[in-house]
Motif scaffolding. Structure first.
Motif, short mmCIF file in Angstrom:
data_model
loop_
_atom_site.label_atom_id
_atom_site.label_comp_id
_atom_site.label_asym_id
_atom_site.label_seq_id
_atom_site.Cartn_x
_atom_site.Cartn_y
_atom_site.Cartn_z
N ARG A 16 0.83 -1.21 0.00
CA ARG A 16 0.00 0.00 0.00
C ARG A 16 0.87 1.26 0.00
O ARG A 16 2.00 1.25 0.52
CB ARG A 16 -0.91 0.03 1.23
CG ARG A 16 -1.80 -1.18 1.34
CD ARG A 16 -2.99 -1.03 0.44
NE ARG A 16 -3.91 -2.13 0.68
CZ ARG A 16 -4.40 -2.88 -0.27
NH1 ARG A 16 -4.09 -2.65 -1.51
NH2 ARG A 16 -5.23 -3.85 0.00
N PRO A 17 0.37 2.36 -0.55
CA PRO A 17 1.15 3.61 -0.59
C PRO A 17 1.56 4.14 0.79
O PRO A 17 2.61 4.75 0.93
CB PRO A 17 0.21 4.60 -1.29
CG PRO A 17 -0.70 3.74 -2.10
CD PRO A 17 -0.88 2.48 -1.30
N TRP A 18 0.77 3.87 1.82
CA TRP A 18 1.13 4.41 3.14
C TRP A 18 2.40 3.78 3.68
O TRP A 18 3.05 4.34 4.56
CB TRP A 18 -0.02 4.26 4.15
CG TRP A 18 -0.44 2.85 4.41
CD1 TRP A 18 -1.48 2.19 3.82
CD2 TRP A 18 0.16 1.92 5.31
NE1 TRP A 18 -1.55 0.90 4.30
CE2 TRP A 18 -0.56 0.71 5.22
CE3 TRP A 18 1.23 1.98 6.19
CZ2 TRP A 18 -0.23 -0.41 5.96
CZ3 TRP A 18 1.55 0.86 6.93
CH2 TRP A 18 0.82 -0.32 6.81
N ALA A 19 2.82 2.64 3.14
CA ALA A 19 4.08 2.02 3.58
C ALA A 19 5.26 2.94 3.25
O ALA A 19 6.22 3.02 4.01
CB ALA A 19 4.26 0.65 2.94
N PHE A 20 5.17 3.66 2.14
CA PHE A 20 6.22 4.60 1.79
C PHE A 20 6.24 5.77 2.77
O PHE A 20 7.30 6.30 3.08
CB PHE A 20 6.02 5.11 0.36
CG PHE A 20 6.19 4.03 -0.67
CD1 PHE A 20 7.45 3.65 -1.09
CD2 PHE A 20 5.09 3.37 -1.19
CE1 PHE A 20 7.62 2.64 -2.03
CE2 PHE A 20 5.25 2.37 -2.13
CZ PHE A 20 6.52 2.00 -2.55
N LEU A 21 5.08 6.14 3.26
CA LEU A 21 5.00 7.18 4.27
C LEU A 21 5.69 6.73 5.56
O LEU A 21 6.36 7.53 6.21
CB LEU A 21 3.54 7.55 4.55
CG LEU A 21 3.30 8.65 5.56
CD1 LEU A 21 3.91 9.96 5.09
CD2 LEU A 21 1.81 8.83 5.80
N LEU A 53 9.95 -2.01 -0.93
CA LEU A 53 8.56 -1.57 -1.05
C LEU A 53 8.17 -1.30 -2.50
O LEU A 53 7.05 -1.62 -2.91
CB LEU A 53 8.32 -0.32 -0.19
CG LEU A 53 8.38 -0.55 1.31
CD1 LEU A 53 8.20 0.77 2.05
CD2 LEU A 53 7.35 -1.56 1.78
N PHE A 54 9.08 -0.72 -3.29
CA PHE A 54 8.80 -0.50 -4.71
C PHE A 54 8.55 -1.83 -5.43
O PHE A 54 7.61 -1.97 -6.20
CB PHE A 54 9.95 0.24 -5.40
CG PHE A 54 9.95 1.72 -5.15
CD1 PHE A 54 8.88 2.50 -5.52
CD2 PHE A 54 11.05 2.32 -4.57
CE1 PHE A 54 8.88 3.87 -5.30
CE2 PHE A 54 11.07 3.68 -4.34
CZ PHE A 54 9.98 4.47 -4.70
N ILE A 55 9.39 -2.81 -5.15
CA ILE A 55 9.24 -4.12 -5.78
C ILE A 55 7.94 -4.78 -5.32
O ILE A 55 7.19 -5.34 -6.13
CB ILE A 55 10.46 -5.02 -5.47
CG1 ILE A 55 11.69 -4.45 -6.17
CG2 ILE A 55 10.20 -6.46 -5.89
CD1 ILE A 55 13.00 -5.04 -5.69
N GLN A 56 7.66 -4.70 -4.02
CA GLN A 56 6.43 -5.29 -3.48
C GLN A 56 5.21 -4.64 -4.12
O GLN A 56 4.24 -5.32 -4.48
CB GLN A 56 6.39 -5.11 -1.95
CG GLN A 56 5.16 -5.65 -1.29
CD GLN A 56 5.11 -7.16 -1.27
OE1 GLN A 56 6.11 -7.82 -1.50
NE2 GLN A 56 3.96 -7.71 -1.01
N ARG A 57 5.25 -3.33 -4.28
CA ARG A 57 4.13 -2.60 -4.89
C ARG A 57 3.92 -3.04 -6.34
O ARG A 57 2.80 -3.27 -6.78
CB ARG A 57 4.41 -1.10 -4.81
CG ARG A 57 3.39 -0.24 -5.46
CD ARG A 57 2.30 0.12 -4.51
NE ARG A 57 1.38 1.03 -5.15
CZ ARG A 57 0.09 0.99 -4.96
NH1 ARG A 57 -0.42 0.14 -4.11
NH2 ARG A 57 -0.70 1.82 -5.56
#
Length: 106
Positions: A16-21, A53-57
Protein backbone atom coordinates in the motif's frame (compact mmCIF):
# COMPACT_ATOMS: atom_id res chain seq x y z
CA UNK A 1 -2.16 -21.50 9.75
CA UNK A 2 -2.66 -18.16 11.48
CA UNK A 3 1.05 -17.32 11.17
CA UNK A 4 0.94 -17.87 7.40
CA UNK A 5 -2.18 -15.76 7.08
CA UNK A 6 -0.51 -12.96 9.04
CA UNK A 7 2.52 -13.05 6.72
CA UNK A 8 0.27 -12.93 3.66
CA UNK A 9 -1.62 -9.98 5.11
CA UNK A 10 1.65 -8.21 5.97
CA UNK A 11 2.75 -8.57 2.34
CA UNK A 12 -0.50 -7.01 1.20
CA UNK A 13 -0.17 -4.14 3.68
CA UNK A 14 3.37 -3.33 2.59
CA UNK A 15 2.14 -2.98 -0.99
CA UNK A 16 0.00 0.00 0.00
CA UNK A 17 1.15 3.61 -0.59
CA UNK A 18 1.13 4.41 3.14
CA UNK A 19 4.08 2.02 3.58
CA UNK A 20 6.22 4.60 1.79
CA UNK A 21 5.00 7.18 4.27
CA UNK A 22 6.23 4.93 7.09
CA UNK A 23 9.70 4.83 5.50
CA UNK A 24 9.68 8.62 5.08
CA UNK A 25 8.60 9.16 8.69
CA UNK A 26 11.28 6.72 9.88
CA UNK A 27 13.92 8.65 7.91
CA UNK A 28 12.73 12.02 9.19
CA UNK A 29 12.68 10.69 12.75
CA UNK A 30 16.21 9.37 12.33
CA UNK A 31 17.39 12.74 10.99
CA UNK A 32 15.75 14.64 13.84
CA UNK A 33 16.72 12.35 16.70
CA UNK A 34 20.17 11.14 15.69
CA UNK A 35 21.47 12.82 12.54
CA UNK A 36 25.10 11.99 13.33
CA UNK A 37 24.41 8.23 13.22
CA UNK A 38 22.92 8.36 9.72
CA UNK A 39 26.02 7.16 7.89
CA UNK A 40 26.38 5.06 4.75
CA UNK A 41 24.93 1.95 6.36
CA UNK A 42 21.86 3.89 7.51
CA UNK A 43 21.33 5.30 4.03
CA UNK A 44 21.79 1.79 2.61
CA UNK A 45 19.18 0.44 5.04
CA UNK A 46 16.65 3.10 4.06
CA UNK A 47 17.40 2.59 0.34
CA UNK A 48 16.99 -1.18 0.70
CA UNK A 49 13.73 -0.76 2.57
CA UNK A 50 12.43 1.66 -0.09
CA UNK A 51 13.42 -0.58 -2.99
CA UNK A 52 11.78 -3.55 -1.30
CA UNK A 53 8.56 -1.57 -1.05
CA UNK A 54 8.80 -0.50 -4.71
CA UNK A 55 9.24 -4.12 -5.78
CA UNK A 56 6.43 -5.29 -3.48
CA UNK A 57 4.13 -2.60 -4.89
CA UNK A 58 4.90 -3.57 -8.50
CA UNK A 59 4.38 -7.27 -7.80
CA UNK A 60 1.09 -6.55 -6.02
CA UNK A 61 -0.13 -4.43 -8.94
CA UNK A 62 0.79 -7.15 -11.45
CA UNK A 63 -0.85 -9.85 -9.36
CA UNK A 64 -4.05 -7.83 -8.98
CA UNK A 65 -4.17 -7.21 -12.74
CA UNK A 66 -3.74 -10.93 -13.46
CA UNK A 67 -6.46 -11.77 -10.94
CA UNK A 68 -8.84 -9.26 -12.52
CA UNK A 69 -8.24 -10.74 -15.97
CA UNK A 70 -8.66 -14.30 -14.74
CA UNK A 71 -11.79 -13.37 -12.80
CA UNK A 72 -13.27 -11.91 -15.97
CA UNK A 73 -12.49 -15.10 -17.89
CA UNK A 74 -13.96 -17.28 -15.14
CA UNK A 75 -17.12 -15.19 -14.89
CA UNK A 76 -17.52 -15.16 -18.69
CA UNK A 77 -17.24 -18.95 -18.91
CA UNK A 78 -20.56 -20.34 -17.76
CA UNK A 79 -19.14 -23.69 -16.65
CA UNK A 80 -16.49 -22.27 -14.32
CA UNK A 81 -16.64 -23.49 -10.74
CA UNK A 82 -17.35 -20.89 -8.09
CA UNK A 83 -14.67 -22.12 -5.67
CA UNK A 84 -11.99 -21.18 -8.20
CA UNK A 85 -13.16 -17.58 -8.42
CA UNK A 86 -12.19 -17.02 -4.77
CA UNK A 87 -8.91 -18.93 -4.89
CA UNK A 88 -6.93 -15.72 -4.20
CA UNK A 89 -8.36 -15.65 -0.67
CA UNK A 90 -6.62 -18.93 0.22
CA UNK A 91 -3.12 -19.43 1.53
CA UNK A 92 -0.39 -20.28 -1.03
CA UNK A 93 -0.03 -23.83 0.32
CA UNK A 94 -3.76 -24.45 -0.10
CA UNK A 95 -3.59 -23.21 -3.70
CA UNK A 96 -0.63 -25.50 -4.44
CA UNK A 97 -2.50 -28.46 -2.98
CA UNK A 98 -5.58 -27.61 -5.07
CA UNK A 99 -3.47 -27.38 -8.22
CA UNK A 100 -1.74 -30.69 -7.46
CA UNK A 101 -5.10 -32.41 -7.05
CA UNK A 102 -6.47 -30.86 -10.27
CA UNK A 103 -3.33 -31.64 -12.31
CA UNK A 104 -1.95 -34.97 -11.04
CA UNK A 105 0.34 -35.50 -14.07
CA UNK A 106 2.42 -32.46 -13.11
Amino acid sequence: MQWQSLLTQLGTWTARPWAFLVVAMYTIGWLILSRETLEWHGVATIATWSMTLFIQRAEHRDTQAIHAKLDELLYAHGEARNEITRMDEKEPEEIETFRDVQNPEK
